[in-house]
Design a protein around this motif. Sequence first.
Motif, PDB file in Angstrom:
ATOM      1  N   UNK A  55       0.677  -0.962   0.240  1.00  0.00           N
ATOM      2  CA  UNK A  55      -0.097  -0.268  -0.213  1.00  0.00           C
ATOM      3  C   UNK A  55       0.696   0.978  -0.242  1.00  0.00           C
ATOM      4  N   UNK A  56       1.306   1.776  -1.089  1.00  0.00           N
ATOM      5  CA  UNK A  56       2.148   3.171  -1.241  1.00  0.00           C
ATOM      6  C   UNK A  56       1.021   3.948  -1.378  1.00  0.00           C
ATOM      7  N   UNK A  57       1.493   5.355  -0.587  1.00  0.00           N
ATOM      8  CA  UNK A  57       1.451   6.540  -0.365  1.00  0.00           C
ATOM      9  C   UNK A  57       0.596   7.290  -1.205  1.00  0.00           C
ATOM     10  N   UNK A  58       0.622   7.272  -2.423  1.00  0.00           N
ATOM     11  CA  UNK A  58       0.156   7.353  -3.356  1.00  0.00           C
ATOM     12  C   UNK A  58      -1.403   7.262  -4.278  1.00  0.00           C
ATOM     13  N   UNK A  59      -1.578   7.724  -5.247  1.00  0.00           N
ATOM     14  CA  UNK A  59      -2.781   6.781  -5.733  1.00  0.00           C
ATOM     15  C   UNK A  59      -1.784   6.858  -7.375  1.00  0.00           C
ATOM     16  N   UNK A  60      -0.416   7.015  -7.263  1.00  0.00           N
ATOM     17  CA  UNK A  60      -0.117   6.369  -8.431  1.00  0.00           C
ATOM     18  C   UNK A  60       0.547   4.882  -8.787  1.00  0.00           C
ATOM     19  N   UNK A  61       0.506   4.236  -9.555  1.00  0.00           N
ATOM     20  CA  UNK A  61       0.939   2.746  -9.866  1.00  0.00           C
ATOM     21  C   UNK A  61       2.448   2.550  -9.757  1.00  0.00           C
ATOM     22  N   UNK A  62       3.090   2.076  -8.747  1.00  0.00           N
ATOM     23  CA  UNK A  62       4.927   1.447  -8.699  1.00  0.00           C
ATOM     24  C   UNK A  62       4.945   0.101  -8.902  1.00  0.00           C
ATOM     25  N   UNK A  63       6.154   0.264  -8.498  1.00  0.00           N
ATOM     26  CA  UNK A  63       6.519  -1.678  -9.163  1.00  0.00           C
ATOM     27  C   UNK A  63       7.067  -1.763  -7.889  1.00  0.00           C
ATOM     28  N   UNK A  64       7.101  -2.851  -7.530  1.00  0.00           N
ATOM     29  CA  UNK A  64       7.748  -2.929  -6.104  1.00  0.00           C
ATOM     30  C   UNK A  64       9.063  -4.693  -6.491  1.00  0.00           C
ATOM     31  N   UNK A  79      15.730 -18.820  -9.250  1.00  0.00           N
ATOM     32  CA  UNK A  79      15.959 -18.148  -8.184  1.00  0.00           C
ATOM     33  C   UNK A  79      14.515 -16.676  -8.531  1.00  0.00           C
ATOM     34  N   UNK A  80      13.482 -17.040  -7.980  1.00  0.00           N
ATOM     35  CA  UNK A  80      12.495 -16.039  -8.606  1.00  0.00           C
ATOM     36  C   UNK A  80      12.402 -13.938  -8.123  1.00  0.00           C
ATOM     37  N   UNK A  81      12.263 -14.033  -9.533  1.00  0.00           N
ATOM     38  CA  UNK A  81      11.974 -12.642  -9.505  1.00  0.00           C
ATOM     39  C   UNK A  81      11.278 -11.828  -8.969  1.00  0.00           C
ATOM     40  N   UNK A  82       9.799 -11.419  -8.192  1.00  0.00           N
ATOM     41  CA  UNK A  82       9.026 -11.126  -8.765  1.00  0.00           C
ATOM     42  C   UNK A  82       8.579  -9.468  -8.064  1.00  0.00           C
ATOM     43  N   UNK A  83       7.462  -9.369  -9.264  1.00  0.00           N
ATOM     44  CA  UNK A  83       7.489  -7.350  -9.547  1.00  0.00           C
ATOM     45  C   UNK A  83       5.942  -7.506  -9.473  1.00  0.00           C
ATOM     46  N   UNK A  84       5.642  -6.724  -8.465  1.00  0.00           N
ATOM     47  CA  UNK A  84       4.064  -6.675  -8.041  1.00  0.00           C
ATOM     48  C   UNK A  84       3.877  -4.874  -8.758  1.00  0.00           C
ATOM     49  N   UNK A  85       2.726  -4.412  -8.411  1.00  0.00           N
ATOM     50  CA  UNK A  85       2.208  -3.079  -9.266  1.00  0.00           C
ATOM     51  C   UNK A  85       1.197  -2.417  -8.284  1.00  0.00           C
ATOM     52  N   UNK A  86       1.406  -2.462  -6.871  1.00  0.00           N
ATOM     53  CA  UNK A  86       0.944  -1.475  -6.325  1.00  0.00           C
ATOM     54  C   UNK A  86       0.218  -0.487  -7.158  1.00  0.00           C
ATOM     55  N   UNK A  87      -1.623  -0.106  -6.585  1.00  0.00           N
ATOM     56  CA  UNK A  87      -2.400   1.139  -6.411  1.00  0.00           C
ATOM     57  C   UNK A  87      -2.301   0.277  -8.518  1.00  0.00           C
ATOM     58  N   UNK A  88      -2.482  -0.261  -8.646  1.00  0.00           N
ATOM     59  CA  UNK A  88      -2.406  -0.742 -10.333  1.00  0.00           C
ATOM     60  C   UNK A  88      -4.049  -0.474 -10.355  1.00  0.00           C
ATOM     61  N   UNK A  89      -5.211   0.294 -11.298  1.00  0.00           N
ATOM     62  CA  UNK A  89      -6.026   0.402 -11.364  1.00  0.00           C
ATOM     63  C   UNK A  89      -6.919   0.496 -10.327  1.00  0.00           C
ATOM     64  N   UNK A  90      -6.434   1.674  -9.207  1.00  0.00           N
ATOM     65  CA  UNK A  90      -6.456   2.122  -8.457  1.00  0.00           C
ATOM     66  C   UNK A  90      -7.417   3.566  -8.234  1.00  0.00           C
ATOM     67  N   UNK A  91      -7.107   3.995  -9.791  1.00  0.00           N
ATOM     68  CA  UNK A  91      -7.666   6.157  -9.464  1.00  0.00           C
ATOM     69  C   UNK A  91      -9.474   5.565 -10.280  1.00  0.00           C
ATOM     70  N   UNK A  94      -7.947   5.398 -15.380  1.00  0.00           N
ATOM     71  CA  UNK A  94      -6.966   4.310 -14.950  1.00  0.00           C
ATOM     72  C   UNK A  94      -6.319   4.398 -16.495  1.00  0.00           C
ATOM     73  N   UNK A  95      -6.626   5.417 -17.362  1.00  0.00           N
ATOM     74  CA  UNK A  95      -6.165   5.295 -18.940  1.00  0.00           C
ATOM     75  C   UNK A  95      -4.365   4.906 -18.803  1.00  0.00           C
ATOM     76  N   UNK A  96      -3.436   6.331 -17.263  1.00  0.00           N
ATOM     77  CA  UNK A  96      -2.325   5.742 -17.447  1.00  0.00           C
ATOM     78  C   UNK A  96      -1.900   4.416 -17.074  1.00  0.00           C
ATOM     79  N   UNK A  97      -2.897   3.618 -16.424  1.00  0.00           N
ATOM     80  CA  UNK A  97      -2.198   2.627 -15.518  1.00  0.00           C
ATOM     81  C   UNK A  97      -1.216   1.788 -16.252  1.00  0.00           C
TER      82      UNK A  97
END
Length: 323
Positions: A55-64, A79-91, A94-97
């Motif tokens: 849960x990031x601070x703002x509503x913009x899509x971020x990558x963790x 060796x697995x690397x996992x990228x998540x996209x918090x805040x995707x689709x929250x606005x 959501x055209x920019x997501x």
Amino acid sequence: MNTFTSISPEEMRRRKMVKRGLDLSIMVCGVRGTGKSSFINTLCGQQVIEPSSETPADNNVSFKTYKAEITEINSTPINLEIVTTPRFGDKINNEESSLEVLKYLEAQYDTILDEECRVERNTKAKDKRIHVVFYLIRPTGKPLRELDLEFMKMVGTRANVIPLLSKADLLTEEELQLNKQLVMDDIKDHNIPIYDFTLSYDSVADSDYYNEGLEIQKMLPFAVIGGNNVEIINGQKFHTRDYPWGTVRVEDPDHCDFLPLRNILFGSYLQDFKDSTHSVLYEKYRTERLAGTKAKDLTFKSDALFGSVKRESASQHIDISVT
């Protein structure tokens, strides 16, 4: 005794591979409430993500980015690397997501392309290209939303997109099949480029490979369930979810598609996902980028030459107008 004579070449290769491990990068994307964290933890068989950390601070899509080592008995560690996209689709809008995710994927390609174009390359440069994008879809019994269609159509040009139907334990068998059919109908009708399991990136693949891929293709979208509890049932370990009406066993193929999906990802298709990323998706992007760069260079040189000719012509022009 000399190591090189005491063990077989096959065993030597196996030991080296086990020591080095296999690298795999995935992205897990979907709107809030589709069970992304639970899916990742169940997939890895360990607590990789705490839901509160997503849960990031703002509503913009971020990558963790998270890392996990997948180890099983008598197998090469992954060796697995996992990228998540918090805040995707929250606005609300959501055209920019989807565009933000696309930019992230292309940025990883650009890093590799820039390195390739160097006179002296860094041989130890980390390859962070995403090999698989899992997109979790909330089952609604309705056609796909505009955001779902936009995301898969856009991102499918840069990554191996695999659609997942989340929280399948909330559906009856009839509802599950209806949702699967609706999703695949929309994907087909809108020409969305998801990963095709019938295509081979291995020169030794045969008809058996195609038939296996065809059976996997019929399972799409994979119905998945996340379970945090672990129980031993009839001597087998399962991730489970308990309900008043009974217990859902995540790894039971009769309950969902999680086990086939996991075996596909970490087993039979792991190298195919990597080959497709490098040989097909990246090569296409690389060609587009280089062709675009050359076109810009040619346009610039043409403009410069044309401008030079015009200036030279102007300097040689003599005004012979009659007074």
